[in-house]
Scaffold this motif. Structure first.
Motif, PDB file in Angstrom:
ATOM      1  N   LEU A  17      25.292  34.585  63.766  1.00 30.97           N
ATOM      2  CA  LEU A  17      26.711  34.230  63.824  1.00 30.97           C
ATOM      3  C   LEU A  17      27.038  33.532  65.132  1.00 30.97           C
ATOM      4  CD1 LEU A  17      29.540  34.400  62.545  1.00 30.97           C
ATOM      5  CD2 LEU A  17      29.773  36.655  63.627  1.00 30.97           C
ATOM      6  N   ALA A  18      26.540  34.077  66.229  1.00 32.28           N
ATOM      7  CA  ALA A  18      26.803  33.475  67.534  1.00 32.28           C
ATOM      8  C   ALA A  18      26.225  32.063  67.614  1.00 32.28           C
ATOM      9  CB  ALA A  18      26.221  34.360  68.641  1.00 32.28           C
ATOM     10  N   GLU A  19      25.024  31.878  67.118  1.00 33.20           N
ATOM     11  CA  GLU A  19      24.400  30.552  67.145  1.00 33.20           C
ATOM     12  C   GLU A  19      25.148  29.556  66.269  1.00 33.20           C
ATOM     13  OE1 GLU A  19      20.209  30.642  66.297  1.00 33.20           O
ATOM     14  OE2 GLU A  19      19.863  32.247  67.758  1.00 33.20           O
ATOM     15  N   LYS A  25      27.704  36.507  71.693  1.00 31.12           N
ATOM     16  CA  LYS A  25      27.602  37.795  70.995  1.00 31.12           C
ATOM     17  C   LYS A  25      28.656  38.760  71.530  1.00 31.12           C
ATOM     18  CE  LYS A  25      23.225  38.238  71.916  1.00 31.12           C
ATOM     19  NZ  LYS A  25      21.862  38.796  71.996  1.00 31.12           N
ATOM     20  N   SER A  26      28.890  38.696  72.832  1.00 30.74           N
ATOM     21  CA  SER A  26      29.904  39.565  73.443  1.00 30.74           C
ATOM     22  C   SER A  26      31.280  39.322  72.850  1.00 30.74           C
ATOM     23  CB  SER A  26      29.965  39.337  74.958  1.00 30.74           C
ATOM     24  OG  SER A  26      28.781  39.770  75.564  1.00 30.74           O
ATOM     25  N   PHE A  27      31.587  38.067  72.550  1.00 25.31           N
ATOM     26  CA  PHE A  27      32.868  37.748  71.936  1.00 25.31           C
ATOM     27  C   PHE A  27      33.035  38.502  70.622  1.00 25.31           C
ATOM     28  CE2 PHE A  27      35.141  35.340  68.701  1.00 25.31           C
ATOM     29  CZ  PHE A  27      36.393  35.216  69.282  1.00 25.31           C
ATOM     30  N   TYR A  28      32.014  38.440  69.769  1.00 27.76           N
ATOM     31  CA  TYR A  28      32.118  39.087  68.462  1.00 27.76           C
ATOM     32  C   TYR A  28      32.122  40.608  68.557  1.00 27.76           C
ATOM     33  CZ  TYR A  28      31.832  34.571  66.311  1.00 27.76           C
ATOM     34  OH  TYR A  28      32.115  33.291  65.936  1.00 27.76           O
ATOM     35  N   ARG A  30      33.313  42.312  71.094  1.00 25.11           N
ATOM     36  CA  ARG A  30      34.648  42.630  71.623  1.00 25.11           C
ATOM     37  C   ARG A  30      35.698  42.550  70.517  1.00 25.11           C
ATOM     38  NH1 ARG A  30      33.893  40.077  75.966  1.00 25.11           N
ATOM     39  NH2 ARG A  30      34.411  38.031  75.160  1.00 25.11           N
ATOM     40  N   GLU A  31      35.661  41.475  69.722  1.00 25.47           N
ATOM     41  CA  GLU A  31      36.623  41.315  68.628  1.00 25.47           C
ATOM     42  C   GLU A  31      36.494  42.433  67.596  1.00 25.47           C
ATOM     43  OE1 GLU A  31      39.158  38.883  68.214  1.00 25.47           O
ATOM     44  OE2 GLU A  31      38.649  38.686  70.342  1.00 25.47           O
ATOM     45  N   ALA A  32      35.269  42.792  67.254  1.00 25.13           N
ATOM     46  CA  ALA A  32      35.034  43.862  66.280  1.00 25.13           C
ATOM     47  C   ALA A  32      35.545  45.187  66.807  1.00 25.13           C
ATOM     48  CB  ALA A  32      33.548  43.952  65.941  1.00 25.13           C
ATOM     49  N   LEU A  33      35.285  45.472  68.078  1.00 18.80           N
ATOM     50  CA  LEU A  33      35.760  46.718  68.675  1.00 18.80           C
ATOM     51  C   LEU A  33      37.278  46.782  68.707  1.00 18.80           C
ATOM     52  CD1 LEU A  33      33.454  47.577  71.685  1.00 18.80           C
ATOM     53  CD2 LEU A  33      34.165  49.098  69.859  1.00 18.80           C
ATOM     54  N   LEU A  34      37.908  45.689  69.072  1.00 24.62           N
ATOM     55  CA  LEU A  34      39.368  45.673  69.108  1.00 24.62           C
ATOM     56  C   LEU A  34      39.965  45.927  67.728  1.00 24.62           C
ATOM     57  CD1 LEU A  34      40.068  42.735  71.573  1.00 24.62           C
ATOM     58  CD2 LEU A  34      40.577  45.160  71.921  1.00 24.62           C
ATOM     59  N   ALA A  35      39.433  45.262  66.712  1.00 26.72           N
ATOM     60  CA  ALA A  35      39.938  45.456  65.347  1.00 26.72           C
ATOM     61  C   ALA A  35      39.724  46.901  64.894  1.00 26.72           C
ATOM     62  CB  ALA A  35      39.253  44.492  64.388  1.00 26.72           C
ATOM     63  N   TYR A  36      38.545  47.442  65.154  1.00 28.02           N
ATOM     64  CA  TYR A  36      38.246  48.813  64.754  1.00 28.02           C
ATOM     65  C   TYR A  36      39.146  49.800  65.494  1.00 28.02           C
ATOM     66  CZ  TYR A  36      35.744  53.151  63.949  1.00 28.02           C
ATOM     67  OH  TYR A  36      35.437  54.432  63.602  1.00 28.02           O
ATOM     68  N   MET A  37      39.316  49.597  66.781  1.00 25.57           N
ATOM     69  CA  MET A  37      40.151  50.511  67.556  1.00 25.57           C
ATOM     70  C   MET A  37      41.600  50.481  67.087  1.00 25.57           C
ATOM     71  SD  MET A  37      38.445  50.063  71.351  1.00 25.57           S
ATOM     72  CE  MET A  37      39.863  50.745  72.175  1.00 25.57           C
ATOM     73  N   GLU A  38      42.111  49.304  66.768  1.00 22.09           N
ATOM     74  CA  GLU A  38      43.475  49.207  66.257  1.00 22.09           C
ATOM     75  C   GLU A  38      43.617  49.973  64.948  1.00 22.09           C
ATOM     76  OE1 GLU A  38      44.488  45.072  66.062  1.00 22.09           O
ATOM     77  OE2 GLU A  38      44.457  44.857  68.244  1.00 22.09           O
TER      78      GLU A  38
END
Length: 64
Positions: A17-19, A25-28, A30-38
């Motif tokens: 996905l990153a490629e 990879k950090s972007f994805y 971070r985004e996944a963690l934010l969505a899950y935490m919300e």
């Protein structure tokens, strides 16, 4: 700083996905963690409010 070990299949998917997108990879992660935490924060808040509602006795009044 946080280090996370991922299963090989997830790491391959994340790398691909990153490629493909040119994002890190950090972007994805971070985004996944934010969505899950919300989602989890919303779920816990809903559970807390429901428990308060039941304890207040209002649940019995609305069931009638």
């Amino acid at each position: 700083m946080l280090t996370v070990r991922l299963p090989e299949d997830i790491e391959h998917r994340l790398n691909a996905l990153a490629e493909q997108t040119g994002r890190s990879k950090s972007f994805y992660v971070r985004e996944a963690l934010l969505a899950y935490m919300e989602d989890m924060e919303d779920a816990y808040l809903a559970e807390q409010r429901y428990t308060e509602f039941v304890k207040s006795g209002a649940a019995e009044l609305t069931a009638s």
